[in-house]
Design an enzyme around this catalytic site. Structure first.
Site, PDB file in Angstrom:
ATOM      1  N   SER A  50       0.852  -1.200   0.000  1.00 51.81           N
ATOM      2  CA  SER A  50       0.000   0.000   0.000  1.00 51.81           C
ATOM      3  C   SER A  50       0.886   1.247   0.000  1.00 51.81           C
ATOM      4  O   SER A  50       2.101   1.172   0.252  1.00 51.81           O
ATOM      5  CB  SER A  50      -0.900   0.004   1.239  1.00 51.81           C
ATOM      6  OG  SER A  50      -0.101   0.205   2.397  1.00 51.81           O
ATOM      7  N   ASP A  83      -1.197  -1.700  -3.978  1.00 51.42           N
ATOM      8  CA  ASP A  83      -2.565  -1.758  -3.454  1.00 51.42           C
ATOM      9  C   ASP A  83      -3.108  -0.330  -3.320  1.00 51.42           C
ATOM     10  O   ASP A  83      -2.456   0.540  -2.735  1.00 51.42           O
ATOM     11  CB  ASP A  83      -2.490  -2.443  -2.071  1.00 51.42           C
ATOM     12  CG  ASP A  83      -3.839  -2.821  -1.518  1.00 51.42           C
ATOM     13  OD1 ASP A  83      -4.770  -3.026  -2.309  1.00 51.42           O
ATOM     14  OD2 ASP A  83      -3.942  -2.954  -0.276  1.00 51.42           O
ATOM     15  N   SER A 227     -10.601 -10.108   4.829  1.00 46.02           N
ATOM     16  CA  SER A 227     -10.149 -10.812   6.034  1.00 46.02           C
ATOM     17  C   SER A 227     -11.360 -11.385   6.757  1.00 46.02           C
ATOM     18  O   SER A 227     -12.442 -10.786   6.747  1.00 46.02           O
ATOM     19  CB  SER A 227      -9.397  -9.846   6.965  1.00 46.02           C
ATOM     20  OG  SER A 227      -8.064  -9.688   6.507  1.00 46.02           O
ATOM     21  N   ASN A 267      -8.127 -10.138  -1.322  1.00 43.52           N
ATOM     22  CA  ASN A 267      -7.172  -9.328  -0.555  1.00 43.52           C
ATOM     23  C   ASN A 267      -7.278  -9.568   0.947  1.00 43.52           C
ATOM     24  O   ASN A 267      -8.375  -9.465   1.519  1.00 43.52           O
ATOM     25  CB  ASN A 267      -7.459  -7.844  -0.798  1.00 43.52           C
ATOM     26  CG  ASN A 267      -6.973  -7.368  -2.151  1.00 43.52           C
ATOM     27  OD1 ASN A 267      -6.615  -8.158  -3.006  1.00 43.52           O
ATOM     28  ND2 ASN A 267      -6.977  -6.066  -2.337  1.00 43.52           N
TER      29      ASN A 267
HETATM   30  O1  G3H Z   1      -6.810  -1.634   2.086  1.00 39.27           O
HETATM   31  C1  G3H Z   1      -5.933  -1.283   2.850  1.00 39.27           C
HETATM   32  C2  G3H Z   1      -4.869  -2.224   3.267  1.00 39.27           C
HETATM   33  O2  G3H Z   1      -5.274  -2.985   4.378  1.00 39.27           O
HETATM   34  C3  G3H Z   1      -3.594  -1.489   3.512  1.00 39.27           C
HETATM   35  O3  G3H Z   1      -3.645  -0.793   4.699  1.00 39.27           O
HETATM   36  O4  G3H Z   1      -2.954   1.493   4.020  1.00 39.27           O
HETATM   37  O5  G3H Z   1      -2.805   0.751   6.415  1.00 39.27           O
HETATM   38  O6  G3H Z   1      -1.218  -0.153   4.710  1.00 39.27           O
HETATM   39  P1  G3H Z   1      -2.596   0.415   4.987  1.00 39.27           P
HETATM   40  P1  13P Z   2      -8.780  -6.531   4.957  1.00 38.53           P
HETATM   41  O1  13P Z   2      -8.737  -5.295   5.797  1.00 38.53           O
HETATM   42  O2  13P Z   2     -10.100  -7.212   5.053  1.00 38.53           O
HETATM   43  O3  13P Z   2      -7.653  -7.456   5.233  1.00 38.53           O
HETATM   44  O4  13P Z   2      -8.642  -6.064   3.419  1.00 38.53           O
HETATM   45  C1  13P Z   2      -7.370  -5.791   2.885  1.00 38.53           C
HETATM   46  C2  13P Z   2      -7.462  -5.141   1.547  1.00 38.53           C
HETATM   47  O5  13P Z   2      -8.476  -5.088   0.909  1.00 38.53           O
HETATM   48  C3  13P Z   2      -6.226  -4.573   1.019  1.00 38.53           C
HETATM   49  O6  13P Z   2      -6.450  -3.870  -0.169  1.00 38.53           O
HETATM   50 ZN    ZN Z   3      -8.331  -2.925  -0.320  1.00 36.41          ZN
END
Ligand code: G3H
Ligand code: 13P
Ligand code: ZN
Length: 322
Positions: A50, A83, A227, A267
């Site tokens: 990300s 991502d 998740s 994901n």
């Molecule tokens: O969709 C988001 C992912 O879980 C990434 O999260 O932006 O905190 O790294 P983050």
């Molecule tokens: P979760 O928060 O459900 O693990 O989703 C992760 C995600 O979509 C990352 O792009």
């Molecule tokens: Zn996502």
């Protein structure tokens, strides 16, 4: 095998009725845990980064960690994916820096604007050997700096997907059918309770998924926010000083059903966070005198590996498909 794009992975997954796990990576232990599981189970895998991960760990460190995982697991296809890219510049920077796949997430923008920015990214990516995931619809939950309250999400409109895919030339499409980012995917008001009083989340909108599939047959669909928020992790966290009341995720059997359809990429990030946090909280509680990071990062890495292995076999169905 060098890093690959997702093109062949998705074609085989679509035809074979399974999905590829896309797991978020932020440090060495996470990269190792995921790829050791995928390597031992002979499964293709997507490692995704990300904007926040890049800010935390630095682009070069993450790419080098992933390259190390590729060297250690030469027999499985591994893709490196951005991502939730939020701009052309970020996508370009990742493609120029070795990513084989990027997501341009302009889903919060009006339809025509989403098409225009996605198309721009697709043109650059395809000219440089990379592939592009785009998104239509809005998930609830927390992603990077964006928070969408549960109940404020909007499902993908099936009547838009064919025009969007056709006009943008994107390689896969993330859709909103009721999944949600983070560890608190639904409010209690959105859930029912089973006979034991445990919250049961609203089912995914398979009707919306099937309508989308009918509009773009053969085209790979992506589910974000997938998740399952395993309650055994939540319990360990809460029993060891954590406070995660009402954490709730997507039931794994529904994801398995989606993987049998056109969903080729699922994901998972929050479950990695929960696995590591549960193990580390318990470790600190049981070993208050320890202070060597290797002592608690080793079981945390193992917990990531075990969780990913479970997903590959029981949710994704991608074991033996490398
Ligand atoms: O969709 C988001 C992912 O879980 C990434 O999260 O932006 O905190 O790294 P983050
Ligand atoms: P979760 O928060 O459900 O693990 O989703 C992760 C995600 O979509 C990352 O792009
Ligand atoms: Zn996502």
């Amino acid at each position: 095998m060098a890093l690959v794009t997702t093109t062949e992975m998705f074609k085989k997954a679509y035809d074979g009725g399974y999905a590829i796990g896309a797991f978020n990576v932020n440090n060495m232990e996470i990269v190792q845990g995921i790829t050791e599981a995928a390597g031992e189970l002979n499964s293709p895998v997507i490692l995704q980064v990300s904007k926040g991960a890049r800010a935390y760990a630095n682009h070069t460190y993450l790419v080098k960690l992933v390259e190390a995982a590729v060297a250690e697991n030469p027999d499985i296809p591994i893709a490196l994916h951005l991502d939730h890219g939020d701009s052309f510049e970020l996508c370009k920077s990742c493609i120029d820096g070795g990513f084989t796949s990027v997501m341009i997430d302009a889903s919060s923008k009006p339809f025509e604007e989403n098409i225009a920015i996605t198309k721009q990214v697709v043109e650059y990516a395809h000219a440089h050997g990379a592939v592009v995931e785009a998104e239509l619809g809005t998930l609830a939950g927390v992603e990077d700096e964006v928070v969408v309250e549960a109940g404020q999400e909007s499902y993908t409109r099936p009547e838009e997907v064919a025009e969007f895919v056709d006009k943008t030339g994107c390689d896969s499409l993330a859709i909103a059918i009721g999944t949600s980012h983070g560890a608190y995917k639904f409010t209690a008001a959105q859930c029912t309770r089973n006979e034991k009083g445990i919250l049961v989340p609203p089912p995914l909108r398979f009707d919306v998924l099937k309508e989308c599939i009918d509009m773009i047959p053969g085209f790979p669909i992506v589910l974000h926010g997938s998740s399952s928020v395993p309650q055994d992790f939540v319990k360990i966290i809460n029993e060891n000083g954590g406070q995660m009341p009402d954490a709730i995720g997507i039931p794994e059997d529904q994801l398995r059903e989606a993987a049998k359809l056109a969903v080729c990429k699922i994901n998972i990030d929050s479950d990695i966070r929960l696995a590591m946090t549960a193990v580390m909280r318990q470790y600190f509680n049981e070993n208050p005198s320890h202070f060597d990071p290797r002592q608690y990062l080793k079981p945390a890495r193992q917990a990531v590996k075990d969780m990913v292995a479970h997903k590959i076999v029981n949710v994704l169905g991608s074991n033996g498909k490398a």
